[in-house]
Design a protein around this motif. Structure first.
Motif, mmCIF file in Angstrom:
data_model
loop_
_atom_site.group_PDB
_atom_site.id
_atom_site.type_symbol
_atom_site.label_atom_id
_atom_site.label_comp_id
_atom_site.label_asym_id
_atom_site.label_seq_id
_atom_site.Cartn_x
_atom_site.Cartn_y
_atom_site.Cartn_z
ATOM 1 N N UNK A 57 -0.962 1.667 -1.694
ATOM 2 C CA UNK A 57 -1.568 2.754 -1.901
ATOM 3 C C UNK A 57 -0.497 3.926 -2.258
ATOM 4 N N UNK A 58 0.708 3.824 -2.163
ATOM 5 C CA UNK A 58 1.771 4.605 -2.406
ATOM 6 C C UNK A 58 1.498 5.854 -1.463
ATOM 7 N N UNK A 59 1.157 5.428 -0.252
ATOM 8 C CA UNK A 59 0.913 6.507 0.834
ATOM 9 C C UNK A 59 2.328 6.368 1.774
ATOM 10 N N UNK A 60 3.086 7.087 1.795
ATOM 11 C CA UNK A 60 4.397 6.972 2.464
ATOM 12 C C UNK A 60 4.151 7.389 3.942
ATOM 13 N N UNK A 61 3.268 8.514 4.171
ATOM 14 C CA UNK A 61 3.222 8.694 5.619
ATOM 15 C C UNK A 61 2.536 7.736 6.407
ATOM 16 N N UNK A 62 1.576 6.924 5.878
ATOM 17 C CA UNK A 62 0.978 5.840 6.454
ATOM 18 C C UNK A 62 1.962 4.656 6.644
ATOM 19 N N UNK A 63 3.007 4.573 5.613
ATOM 20 C CA UNK A 63 3.983 3.710 6.019
ATOM 21 C C UNK A 63 4.851 3.717 6.961
ATOM 22 N N UNK A 64 5.259 5.258 7.087
ATOM 23 C CA UNK A 64 6.155 5.651 8.134
ATOM 24 C C UNK A 64 5.367 5.429 9.593
ATOM 25 N N UNK A 65 3.957 5.599 9.820
ATOM 26 C CA UNK A 65 3.330 5.298 10.879
ATOM 27 C C UNK A 65 3.614 3.934 11.118
ATOM 28 N N UNK A 66 3.185 2.878 10.217
ATOM 29 C CA UNK A 66 3.304 1.531 10.431
ATOM 30 C C UNK A 66 4.606 0.954 10.948
ATOM 31 N N UNK A 67 5.688 1.559 10.295
ATOM 32 C CA UNK A 67 7.045 1.386 10.517
ATOM 33 C C UNK A 67 7.385 1.666 11.891
ATOM 34 N N UNK A 68 6.945 2.922 12.270
ATOM 35 C CA UNK A 68 6.824 3.283 13.795
ATOM 36 C C UNK A 68 6.405 2.336 14.790
ATOM 37 N N UNK A 69 5.248 1.621 14.307
ATOM 38 C CA UNK A 69 4.672 0.692 15.083
ATOM 39 C C UNK A 69 5.520 -0.488 15.340
ATOM 40 N N UNK A 70 5.885 -0.964 14.104
ATOM 41 C CA UNK A 70 6.847 -2.211 14.057
ATOM 42 C C UNK A 70 7.937 -2.165 14.931
ATOM 43 N N UNK A 71 8.684 -1.037 14.795
ATOM 44 C CA UNK A 71 9.931 -0.903 15.526
ATOM 45 C C UNK A 71 9.605 -0.845 17.002
#
Length: 225
Positions: A125-139
């Motif tokens: 979706x080219x949604x960088x903010x959603x990616x960042x939130x999911x990345x936080x959850x992963x870590x």
């Protein structure tokens, strides 16, 4: 004010939440100076809860309270980020190793897998903010799976600075496709019980992330001079 859970949120908690959001969004820019009375007026509350929030944020390294001079929003230093990433790299890699040794099944790894799926969807979706939130959850989930509370505590202390740096650089970097592939390899190594690969893969991922983020911060700082 009442939260979604129905619990009453104090003015100090609201001030903390809103000031953090203003710092992360850049509304309170790194290096800028503010009087507590100004911040209280922005938040439409008295200075007492603002002072409580400011003291908490100072302890988290997000601002500096200067006697008789008000508040200065702490800059995001490339040198600080090098040091923070060096620590995060070691601790999160250790967590990946321990998680791989724990014989987790697919159910145990469901949240880790869901975070990766959400990162993939955000890339599509080219949604960088959603990616960042999911990345936080992963870590966060990776550290939890590592099972060491002291590691989790130390990593948690550093996350705000990492998020600030990422917020500054999020739209400067290429789409983080490779990051998703790295996460998927780490997850697969944990599922397979391959501790050495899990640790080495995550270490390489964090080292690459450090080099990219620090480089972007250095260029950003030069442009801002």
């Amino acid at each position: 004010m009442t939260s979604r859970s129905g619990k009453t949120v104090s003015n100090a908690q609201r001030a903390l939440h809103e000031l953090r959001a203003m710092i992360f969004s850049g509304e309170l820019a790194a290096g800028s100076d503010h009087l507590e009375s100004e911040l209280a007026a922005r938040l439409e509350m008295s200075r007492t809860p603002v002072r409580e929030a400011v003291l908490t944020l100072e302890g988290q390294g997000l601002l500096e309270l200067r006697q008789r001079k008000g508040v200065r929003i702490s800059p995001v230093s490339p040198d600080d980020m090098r040091e923070i990433y060096d620590v995060l790299t070691e601790l999160e890699s250790l967590a990946a190793e321990h998680a791989a040794e724990a014989s987790y099944d697919d159910g145990d790894l469901a949240q880790l897998t869901a975070a990766i799926d959400d990162m993939d969807a955000a890339i599509d979706a080219e949604d960088r903010e959603a990616w960042a939130a999911a990345d936080d959850r992963f870590h966060a989930e990776l550290v939890r799976l590592g099972g060491n509370q002291r590691v989790a505590s130390i990593v948690g202390m550093m996350q705000d600075q990492v998020r600030r740096a990422r917020a500054i650089t999020l739209f400067m970097r290429p789409m983080p496709v490779q990051s998703n592939e790295d996460h998927r390899l780490v997850c697969q190594s944990i599922r397979n019980g391959n501790a050495d690969v899990a640790r080495a893969t995550h270490r390489a991922h964090r080292q690459q992330s450090k080099e990219m983020l620090v480089g972007l911060l250095e260029r950003h700082r030069l442009r801002s001079l």
